[in-house]
Design a protein around this motif. Structure first.
Motif, short mmCIF file in Angstrom:
data_model
loop_
_atom_site.label_atom_id
_atom_site.label_comp_id
_atom_site.label_asym_id
_atom_site.label_seq_id
_atom_site.Cartn_x
_atom_site.Cartn_y
_atom_site.Cartn_z
N ILE A 1 79.35 -40.83 55.77
CA ILE A 1 79.58 -41.56 57.02
C ILE A 1 79.07 -40.75 58.21
O ILE A 1 78.39 -41.30 59.09
N VAL A 2 79.37 -39.45 58.24
CA VAL A 2 78.91 -38.61 59.35
C VAL A 2 77.37 -38.58 59.40
O VAL A 2 76.77 -38.74 60.46
N VAL A 3 76.75 -38.40 58.24
CA VAL A 3 75.28 -38.38 58.20
C VAL A 3 74.73 -39.75 58.60
O VAL A 3 73.74 -39.85 59.33
N GLY A 4 75.39 -40.82 58.15
CA GLY A 4 74.95 -42.17 58.49
C GLY A 4 75.03 -42.44 59.98
O GLY A 4 74.12 -43.05 60.55
N VAL A 5 76.10 -41.99 60.63
CA VAL A 5 76.23 -42.17 62.08
C VAL A 5 75.12 -41.41 62.80
O VAL A 5 74.48 -41.94 63.71
N ALA A 6 74.88 -40.17 62.39
CA ALA A 6 73.82 -39.37 63.01
C ALA A 6 72.46 -40.02 62.77
O ALA A 6 71.63 -40.09 63.68
N PHE A 7 72.24 -40.51 61.56
CA PHE A 7 70.98 -41.19 61.23
C PHE A 7 70.82 -42.44 62.09
O PHE A 7 69.72 -42.73 62.57
N GLY A 8 71.91 -43.16 62.30
CA GLY A 8 71.87 -44.37 63.15
C GLY A 8 71.46 -44.04 64.58
O GLY A 8 70.69 -44.77 65.20
N LYS A 9 71.97 -42.92 65.10
CA LYS A 9 71.59 -42.51 66.46
C LYS A 9 70.11 -42.15 66.53
O LYS A 9 69.43 -42.47 67.50
N ILE A 10 69.63 -41.47 65.50
CA ILE A 10 68.21 -41.11 65.47
C ILE A 10 67.35 -42.36 65.43
O ILE A 10 66.35 -42.47 66.15
N VAL A 11 67.72 -43.32 64.59
CA VAL A 11 66.95 -44.56 64.49
C VAL A 11 67.00 -45.34 65.80
O VAL A 11 65.99 -45.88 66.25
N SER A 12 68.18 -45.40 66.43
CA SER A 12 68.29 -46.10 67.71
C SER A 12 67.39 -45.46 68.76
O SER A 12 66.72 -46.15 69.53
N SER A 13 67.35 -44.14 68.77
CA SER A 13 66.46 -43.44 69.70
C SER A 13 65.00 -43.70 69.35
O SER A 13 64.17 -43.90 70.24
#
Length: 150
Positions: free
Chosen positions: A21-33
């Motif tokens: 979940i933590v990695v997924g949230v960070a990955f989501g932020k990277i993709v959004s950026s």
């Protein structure tokens, strides 16, 4: 109850899920950026310098230059530009996960399933016994080892 909760919280699966979940949230932020800062500006230039974040419909009938101005005025808005950006985010995340899962599946060794039975019938008592057994566990008869046993 606290002991049960502790056991539940420190199980391997629970920790793996938390890390995921933590990695997924960070990955989501990277993709959004990636979408907002890298992909959308060139798309905006190709579409005539349209800022997707400012694509909206004001539902009160008044005209506003930006979404921020409409929000500051308290106008209800239909924010289809933000929705399009979220769709692009989702497609990129889905594609990235697809590529990762596909690669992991390539690394896994295929599990060979044997079509050979694991048991055979004892010719004396007709009980099922392991294929490589030399003596029947039920009637204790000695069995000859055939070619299928080796």
């Amino acid at each position: 109850m606290l002991k049960e909760f502790r056991d539940f919280a420190i199980k391997g699966n629970m920790l793996d899920m938390a890390v995921g979940i933590v990695v997924g949230v960070a990955f989501g932020k990277i993709v959004s950026s990636l979408v907002a800062d890298i992909l959308m500006p060139p798309i905006s230039i190709l579409t005539g310098k349209v800022d997707f974040t400012n694509l909206f419909i004001s539902l009160n009938g008044q005209s506003y230059n930006t979404l921020k101005a409409a929000k500051d005025a308290g106008a209800p808005t239909l924010n289809y530009g933000l929705f399009l950006g979220n769709i692009i985010d989702f497609l990129i995340v889905a594609f990235a996960i697809f590529v990762i899962v596909r690669q992991i599946n390539r690394w896994k060794k295929p599990v060979e399933v044997s079509n050979q039975p694991a048991t055979k019938e004892c010719p004396h008592c007709l009980s099922l016994i392991p294929l490589r057994a030399s003596r029947c566990a039920h009637c204790t008869a000695e069995l000859t080892l055939g070619p299928e046993s080796h």
